[in-house]
Design an enzyme around this catalytic site. Structure first.
Site, mmCIF file in Angstrom:
data_model
loop_
_atom_site.group_PDB
_atom_site.id
_atom_site.type_symbol
_atom_site.label_atom_id
_atom_site.label_comp_id
_atom_site.label_asym_id
_atom_site.label_seq_id
_atom_site.Cartn_x
_atom_site.Cartn_y
_atom_site.Cartn_z
ATOM 1 N N HIS A 15 12.002 -3.345 9.324
ATOM 2 C CA HIS A 15 10.748 -4.057 9.581
ATOM 3 C C HIS A 15 9.811 -3.896 8.389
ATOM 4 C CE1 HIS A 15 7.070 -5.347 11.582
ATOM 5 N NE2 HIS A 15 6.519 -4.197 11.267
ATOM 6 N N CYS A 48 4.173 -14.963 0.061
ATOM 7 C CA CYS A 48 4.092 -16.413 0.253
ATOM 8 C C CYS A 48 3.199 -16.674 1.461
ATOM 9 C CB CYS A 48 5.488 -16.992 0.494
ATOM 10 S SG CYS A 48 6.657 -16.667 -0.844
ATOM 11 N N LYS A 71 6.307 -20.289 8.766
ATOM 12 C CA LYS A 71 5.799 -18.931 8.919
ATOM 13 C C LYS A 71 4.520 -18.805 8.099
ATOM 14 C CE LYS A 71 7.203 -14.112 8.844
ATOM 15 N NZ LYS A 71 8.269 -13.158 8.547
ATOM 16 N N HIS A 104 12.963 -10.347 3.764
ATOM 17 C CA HIS A 104 12.020 -9.664 2.878
ATOM 18 C C HIS A 104 12.590 -9.173 1.549
ATOM 19 C CE1 HIS A 104 9.014 -9.791 5.980
ATOM 20 N NE2 HIS A 104 9.871 -9.267 6.836
ATOM 21 N N ILE A 126 4.525 -0.310 -0.307
ATOM 22 C CA ILE A 126 4.929 -1.023 0.894
ATOM 23 C C ILE A 126 5.104 -0.065 2.068
ATOM 24 C CG2 ILE A 126 5.959 -2.938 -0.372
ATOM 25 C CD1 ILE A 126 8.707 -1.783 0.181
ATOM 26 N N ARG A 178 8.662 -16.952 -9.172
ATOM 27 C CA ARG A 178 7.625 -16.288 -8.378
ATOM 28 C C ARG A 178 6.327 -17.092 -8.324
ATOM 29 N NH1 ARG A 178 6.715 -10.534 -10.173
ATOM 30 N NH2 ARG A 178 5.616 -10.402 -8.207
#
Length: 148
Positions: free
Chosen positions: A138, A105, A64, A37, A127, A45
């Protein structure tokens, strides 16, 4: 001269033996979080960026579905785990007080087997992360911060 070791001393010594294992586990989970992450200075980007970084970080076997990369400084992300830049958000989750530049993504669909193709979305977002022992381990979610 015979030395008698107290039970408390033995427990203390055992704790010293186990401490490196616990620290190594924390370090592993933090490094895994960074791999999945974190990208300090992204190039582009755009969709090509996502295709490249998802493959480069080992997130494409299988493809993923969605992954978010946080851009900036590691210490700013770590500060979310403290009161400097974070607040409790339930359980061991913390929400950032400031917005971060992120790239999300999202798999375009089709087969879950490589080659994987992604659509990039870039934004500034608050976030939510999980923390253990003062380190982010996480990524939970992100959202556009409400207008002040």
């Amino acid at each position: 001269m015979v030395m008698v070791l107290s039970p408390l001393f033995l427990v203390f010594m055992l704790g010293l033996d186990l401490l490196p294992l616990a620290l190594a586990q924390d370090d592993y989970r933090y490094r895994h979080f960074l791999t999945q992450h974190y990208d300090a200075k992204p190039k582009g980007r755009d969709d090509k960026y996502c295709d490249y970084i998802m493959q480069n970080r080992g997130l494409t076997s299988p493809c993923k579905d969605t992954n978010t990369f946080i851009h900036g400084k590691k210490n700013d992300i770590k500060a979310i785990c403290e009161d400097r830049n974070g607040e409790p958000y339930g359980g061991n989750l913390r929400i950032s007080k400031s917005a971060f530049q992120v790239t999300t993504c999202k798999h375009r669909g089709g087969s879950s087997r490589p080659p994987c193709r992604y659509r990039a979305t870039k934004a500034y977002r608050v976030i939510v992360i999980g923390c253990e022992n003062g380190l982010p381990v996480h990524f939970d979610e992100s959202f556009i911060p409400p207008s002040q």
